[in-house]
Design a protein around this motif. Sequence first.
Motif, PDB file in Angstrom:
ATOM      1  N   SER A 160     -31.929 -55.741   8.022  1.00 40.65           N
ATOM      2  CA  SER A 160     -30.574 -55.265   8.310  1.00 40.65           C
ATOM      3  C   SER A 160     -29.733 -55.149   7.048  1.00 40.65           C
ATOM      4  O   SER A 160     -29.047 -54.155   6.833  1.00 40.65           O
ATOM      5  CB  SER A 160     -29.896 -56.210   9.297  1.00 40.65           C
ATOM      6  OG  SER A 160     -29.939 -57.523   8.779  1.00 40.65           O
ATOM      7  N   VAL A 161     -29.846 -56.187   6.175  1.00 44.85           N
ATOM      8  CA  VAL A 161     -29.017 -56.164   4.953  1.00 44.85           C
ATOM      9  C   VAL A 161     -29.397 -55.015   4.032  1.00 44.85           C
ATOM     10  O   VAL A 161     -28.532 -54.293   3.546  1.00 44.85           O
ATOM     11  CB  VAL A 161     -29.096 -57.533   4.234  1.00 44.85           C
ATOM     12  CG1 VAL A 161     -28.305 -57.506   2.958  1.00 44.85           C
ATOM     13  CG2 VAL A 161     -28.610 -58.637   5.145  1.00 44.85           C
ATOM     14  N   PRO A 162     -30.693 -54.784   3.787  1.00 42.22           N
ATOM     15  CA  PRO A 162     -31.045 -53.653   2.943  1.00 42.22           C
ATOM     16  C   PRO A 162     -30.601 -52.316   3.512  1.00 42.22           C
ATOM     17  O   PRO A 162     -30.176 -51.423   2.774  1.00 42.22           O
ATOM     18  CB  PRO A 162     -32.567 -53.715   2.851  1.00 42.22           C
ATOM     19  CG  PRO A 162     -32.910 -55.098   3.157  1.00 42.22           C
ATOM     20  CD  PRO A 162     -31.882 -55.609   4.082  1.00 42.22           C
ATOM     21  N   LEU A 163     -30.687 -52.187   4.855  1.00 40.62           N
ATOM     22  CA  LEU A 163     -30.271 -50.910   5.436  1.00 40.62           C
ATOM     23  C   LEU A 163     -28.779 -50.674   5.209  1.00 40.62           C
ATOM     24  O   LEU A 163     -28.347 -49.565   4.890  1.00 40.62           O
ATOM     25  CB  LEU A 163     -30.604 -50.881   6.933  1.00 40.62           C
ATOM     26  CG  LEU A 163     -32.068 -50.543   7.243  1.00 40.62           C
ATOM     27  CD1 LEU A 163     -32.401 -50.824   8.683  1.00 40.62           C
ATOM     28  CD2 LEU A 163     -32.380 -49.101   6.906  1.00 40.62           C
ATOM     29  N   LYS A 164     -28.003 -51.750   5.340  1.00 38.80           N
ATOM     30  CA  LYS A 164     -26.569 -51.630   5.064  1.00 38.80           C
ATOM     31  C   LYS A 164     -26.340 -51.151   3.642  1.00 38.80           C
ATOM     32  O   LYS A 164     -25.536 -50.258   3.379  1.00 38.80           O
ATOM     33  CB  LYS A 164     -25.892 -53.001   5.222  1.00 38.80           C
ATOM     34  CG  LYS A 164     -25.267 -53.255   6.557  1.00 38.80           C
ATOM     35  CD  LYS A 164     -24.439 -54.536   6.474  1.00 38.80           C
ATOM     36  CE  LYS A 164     -24.302 -55.122   7.861  1.00 38.80           C
ATOM     37  NZ  LYS A 164     -23.636 -56.428   7.828  1.00 38.80           N
ATOM     38  N   TRP A 165     -27.055 -51.813   2.736  1.00 38.02           N
ATOM     39  CA  TRP A 165     -26.921 -51.483   1.315  1.00 38.02           C
ATOM     40  C   TRP A 165     -27.217 -50.009   1.079  1.00 38.02           C
ATOM     41  O   TRP A 165     -26.546 -49.336   0.309  1.00 38.02           O
ATOM     42  CB  TRP A 165     -27.864 -52.373   0.507  1.00 38.02           C
ATOM     43  CG  TRP A 165     -27.770 -52.219  -0.964  1.00 38.02           C
ATOM     44  CD1 TRP A 165     -26.894 -52.836  -1.795  1.00 38.02           C
ATOM     45  CD2 TRP A 165     -28.579 -51.392  -1.782  1.00 38.02           C
ATOM     46  NE1 TRP A 165     -27.109 -52.446  -3.094  1.00 38.02           N
ATOM     47  CE2 TRP A 165     -28.152 -51.557  -3.106  1.00 38.02           C
ATOM     48  CE3 TRP A 165     -29.631 -50.516  -1.535  1.00 38.02           C
ATOM     49  CZ2 TRP A 165     -28.732 -50.893  -4.166  1.00 38.02           C
ATOM     50  CZ3 TRP A 165     -30.207 -49.852  -2.596  1.00 38.02           C
ATOM     51  CH2 TRP A 165     -29.752 -50.042  -3.897  1.00 38.02           C
ATOM     52  N   CYS A 166     -28.254 -49.523   1.781  1.00 37.94           N
ATOM     53  CA  CYS A 166     -28.597 -48.108   1.636  1.00 37.94           C
ATOM     54  C   CYS A 166     -27.484 -47.207   2.115  1.00 37.94           C
ATOM     55  O   CYS A 166     -27.168 -46.198   1.503  1.00 37.94           O
ATOM     56  CB  CYS A 166     -29.847 -47.793   2.455  1.00 37.94           C
ATOM     57  SG  CYS A 166     -31.346 -48.036   1.546  1.00 37.94           S
ATOM     58  N   LEU A 167     -26.877 -47.590   3.212  1.00 40.06           N
ATOM     59  CA  LEU A 167     -25.775 -46.797   3.749  1.00 40.06           C
ATOM     60  C   LEU A 167     -24.659 -46.660   2.731  1.00 40.06           C
ATOM     61  O   LEU A 167     -24.136 -45.581   2.486  1.00 40.06           O
ATOM     62  CB  LEU A 167     -25.218 -47.463   5.013  1.00 40.06           C
ATOM     63  CG  LEU A 167     -25.757 -46.984   6.351  1.00 40.06           C
ATOM     64  CD1 LEU A 167     -25.091 -47.767   7.457  1.00 40.06           C
ATOM     65  CD2 LEU A 167     -25.523 -45.505   6.539  1.00 40.06           C
ATOM     66  N   ILE A 168     -24.315 -47.829   2.145  1.00 38.92           N
ATOM     67  CA  ILE A 168     -23.195 -47.829   1.196  1.00 38.92           C
ATOM     68  C   ILE A 168     -23.485 -46.913   0.023  1.00 38.92           C
ATOM     69  O   ILE A 168     -22.628 -46.178  -0.453  1.00 38.92           O
ATOM     70  CB  ILE A 168     -22.925 -49.257   0.682  1.00 38.92           C
ATOM     71  CG1 ILE A 168     -22.492 -50.147   1.842  1.00 38.92           C
ATOM     72  CG2 ILE A 168     -21.865 -49.252  -0.388  1.00 38.92           C
ATOM     73  CD1 ILE A 168     -22.403 -51.613   1.460  1.00 38.92           C
TER      74      ILE A 168
END
Lengths: 446, 527
Positions: free
Chosen positions: B238-246
Motif C-alpha cells: 500500500s505504501v509504495p503504491l501511494k508513493w507512486c501516485l504522488i
Amino acid sequence: MEILIEELKTTHQKTLQETDTQLRFTLESLESAVEFVSAMSEDEEMMFQILNEWKDSLHEEKRDITIKKSQKDYHRVLSKVGKHLVSLPSNEIPFLTSKKLERELIDQLIAEHLYRIGDFELADQFVQDSGSKIPEGFRGLMVQMHQILNQLDQRDISSALNWVHQTLQLREKDSVKEKEVKKKLIQETSKNKKEIKMEKEIEIKKEEEKEIEIEIEKDEEQDEKEKGKGKENSQKNNTQQKQIIKRTHSFEFKLHKAFYLNILLRNEIKEAIKYSQKWFKKFALTHMKEIKQLAGCLVYSNDFAKRRFPELFDGSVWLQLHSEFIEIYCLVAEIPSHSPLELLCQAGESAVSVLKKVSGLIPIKTGDELPMEIPVANNFKFHSSFICPVSKERSTQKNPPVLLKCGHVISKSSMKTLLENGKTKFKCPYCPVITNSQIDCIEIKF
Amino acid sequence: MNLQKSLIQPCFEQLSRRLHKQYSLLNKTLAASFKILYSLPKNQNVGCEKIVEQMKKEIKRLSKLQKDLNNYSKDDQLIIKKMQLRLRYHLSLLQVTQKNKTKNEEENEKKKEKENEKEKEKENDKEIKKENETKEEKNMEKEKDKDIEIEKEKEMIIEEKTEKEIEKEKDTKFFQDQVKLRKLELNRKLTEYMFRKGYNKTGAMLTEKHQFLKQLVDQSLFLQGKKVSVSLSKYDLSVPLKWCLINRSKLKKIDSRFEFQLKKQQFIEIMRKGNRKQAINYARKNFPPWVEKCFPEIKRVMGLLAFPTPNEQTSIPIEEKEAFEILPKRYQLLYGEHSWRKLNKLFQREHVVLFGLSESPSIEVEFKAGICAVKTASCHSLHKKIQSTKEKKTEEQKDLEMEKEKKKKNEKDLLLKNFDLLKENKNINTNDNNDGVDRNTNCPTCHPVVNKIAKNYPRNLITHSLIICPLSGQIMTPDNPPMIFPNGNAYSLDEMKKMAEQNNGIVTDIKTNQKFKFTQLRKAFIV
C-alpha cells in the motif's frame, strides 16, 4: 544556473505580491458589499439591487482569472530551472557502482575514520547502527592518542613523555646489548663537563658506535644464516626498531624544547636553565646545534628573541608537535598515520571527472591498468616505480632497471635489444658512453 | 564532481511539488467561492440574512486562502535560499579543487573565496534566525503586515552583526578556510551515507554537531524512502503504491516501470490466495496502460492462471518452495522471495534517480575513484600471492614461501648470487610494509581492508618514473638523485651525505647492513 535561481527568487516574490493584492481586492469588495447589504437589510429591493450591481462588477473584473494568471511567471521560471537540471549530466560512473561485498568493508573503514578523528560518541553510535567490526584494540589506541593530543594542545607534555618512555623501554628490550654498551659510555662521559671535552667524547662515541654496529652486524649475520621464522622477523624488526628509536628520541627532544620555550616566554630564566640542565643531557649527541640555539635564547630579551627566531615563539612548535605525535604514534602502532578513507576521497575528487569522461568512451576492465593517467598530487604517491625511458614499460622483478656506466638507467629488456648478436658492449641511448653489459651494469632495486 | 545536480534537484522537486499543491488549492477554493458568489439568488424569496451569511462564509474562505498561500510562500522562499546557498557552496568547492591544479591564480581566488565564505556565513546566520522566526510566527498566527515589519527589523540587526564578524574574519588565513571546506564536504558525504543506509541516529548526531549540514543534506528524502523500503520488506504494497501516485508525473518522465512492477506483484499476491476471478478483474483494470512497454511481462504473469496456485495445494507460507515444484522455474520465481527483492532494488534506484542523486552514495564513488588514482602494482601484488596460497597461513609463512619462489627465479642472476639479500629484496616490491621503512605503512591501498576492495579496481597509469627514498620518504629529484650501492639498493643523495658525515665516509645499507664507502656509490640519472 545562478542567474536562473535568482530569477526564480524574484518572480516568486512578484507572484506572491500580485496574488496577495488581487485577493485583497476581492476581499475588500466582498466586505464592502456585505456592509452595504447589512446596512440595507430593511429595504429588500435596494439590497438586491446592490447585490446585482456587485455581481455584475465581479463578472467584469473576473478576479479569479487574474489571480490564476499572476502565478504564470513563477511557473515559467520554475519549469526553466527544471529543464536545466535535466540537461545536466548525471553523476553515474558505471564501473564504480556499489556492490554488496564492499558495503561491510566500507562501513569498517568509516568506523576507523571516525575513531581517528576523535569523535568517540559518533563512532560508537555508528558501530552500533551498522554492526561493523573494528580490529581489536584500535579503539583503545585512538582513545589514548587523543588523550595525549588534548593534553598537548593545552601545552602539557607529561602524558606524552610517559608514552615516549614506555615505547623506548619496550623497544630497547630487544637490543639489550646496545644498552650495556651505552651504560659504559655514559659512565665515561659523566666525568667530563665542558663542551670541548663533549666534542671529544662525541668522537669517541662515534668510534664506539661503530664497534657496536659491527657487533650488531655479526649478530645479524648469524641471524641470516639461521633459517627460522622468528629470527627473520627480528632482522626486519631491528632496522624498524632503530628507526622508531631514533624518531621517538628526537620527538622527546622536541617535547622538551617546546616546554622550555614556554618557560622562556614567561621570562622565568632560572627555571629555564634548571629545566635544560635536567633534560637536555640525553640529547647532547644528536641535537647539539639546536641546544646551542636554545641556550642562546637565554641571553636575549623576549622581544628580540621573537624577532630573531620567529618560528620558535609563535606557537607553531606546538602545532608541529601535534602532527608529529600522530605520525610517531601510528608508526609505533604500525597503522597508517592518516585515515585511508580521507586520503582516498581527497585523491578521488579530481579523479572522478576524469573517470567519467573515459568510461563513456572506453570500457574499463577491472584489475588492469587504466587507459589514461589520472593526475595526482605528490603527497598521494607512496611507492616507487620506474618507467624505462626507451620502452616506456614499468620495470618489474623480471625486467629490472639497470644502471649504465654513464649513470643513466634503462630497463634490462631494452638493454638486451641494444646488444646485437652476442656483443657485450653497447652505447647508451642518451650519451655517447660505451658500457660493457657484464662488467659495468648493476641491476637496481627501487 | 558535478554536485550541482544532486544538490539542487531535491530542492527543485520540493518546490515544484509545493507549487502543485498551492495551485490546486488556489484553483479549488477560487472555483468554489466564485461559483457561490455568482449564483447568489436574485429572487427576493430567499432571506437576506442567509445571503449575508453566505457572503461572510466566502469572505472567511478567501481570507483563509490568503493566509495559507502566504505561509506556503514563506517556506518556498526558504527553499529558494537553500538552493542559492548550495550553489555557492558547490562553486567554492570547485574553486578549491581547481586551486590544487593552478597555483598562479591563487591571489584572485583568495579574495573570491573569502567573499564566498563571508556570504555563506552571513546567510547561515540569517537563515538559522529566520527559521526560528518562521516557527514562532506559525505558532502565534500574527497578521502579515506586522510580520513583514518584524522581519525587516531583524534583518537589519542581523546585517549589523555580520559586519562585525566580517571585520574579525579578515585576519583568518586562506589555508584554514580551505581545510574547513574540505572537512565540511567530507562530513556532508558521511551524513548522506548515514541517511541513505538508514543509520539515522548517527546521521542525526552529525547534523546536530554541524548545523550547517542541515542545509546541505536532504534528510526527509531518505527517511521517506526508508519507509517505503521497510513496507516492501514486510510484503506490504500500500505504501509504495501511494508513493507512486504522488510521484507519477516524474516517474513518467524517467520512463520508469516501477508502478507496473508493483501492480504485477499485487496480481501475484491475489493469485497466491487462489482468487482467480479477482485476479483477472484486477488485471483488466490495471494492466492495459502498460501494454505498450511491458507486454511480454504481462503475458508471463497471466500465465500463472494456467497453473495451480500454492493455496490449492496446501496452505503454505511464502518461503516454502516444495509445494510449487510442479511449476516451471520461471513461475516459481514469481511466487518466491526473489520478486520482492527485485522490487526493493528497483525502488532504491528509482527513488534516487528521481531526485537527481547518484545510485551509490557519493562517498563510495569518490573513495573508489581515489583507489584507481592511488593504487600501484606494488600495492596489489602481495594480495595476488596470498591468493595462490591458503589464506589460513600466517604472514611469516607467506613471506617464506614468497622467498622460495623468488630464489628459484633469481638463481640465474649472476649479480645477486653473491649476496644473502634475497630475503629482504623480495619483500621490497611486494609489500613495502615489511621493509623496516616507515613511510609506506601510510599507503592507503596497502591497508588490509582497502586492499580487499582494491583488487577489483584498475590501477593508475604511470607515465613518469618516481623514486622514493626508503630512508627519508622523499621523492628523489635531479637535485637529490638516487645513489646506487654495489648491491643494487638505492637511497637519496642527501641521506647518504648525512650518513657519511656522521660515520667518517662510511655508509651502511639499511636493508642488508652492509658497509660501503661513500665513494663506492654511483649516481643515477633518472629521465
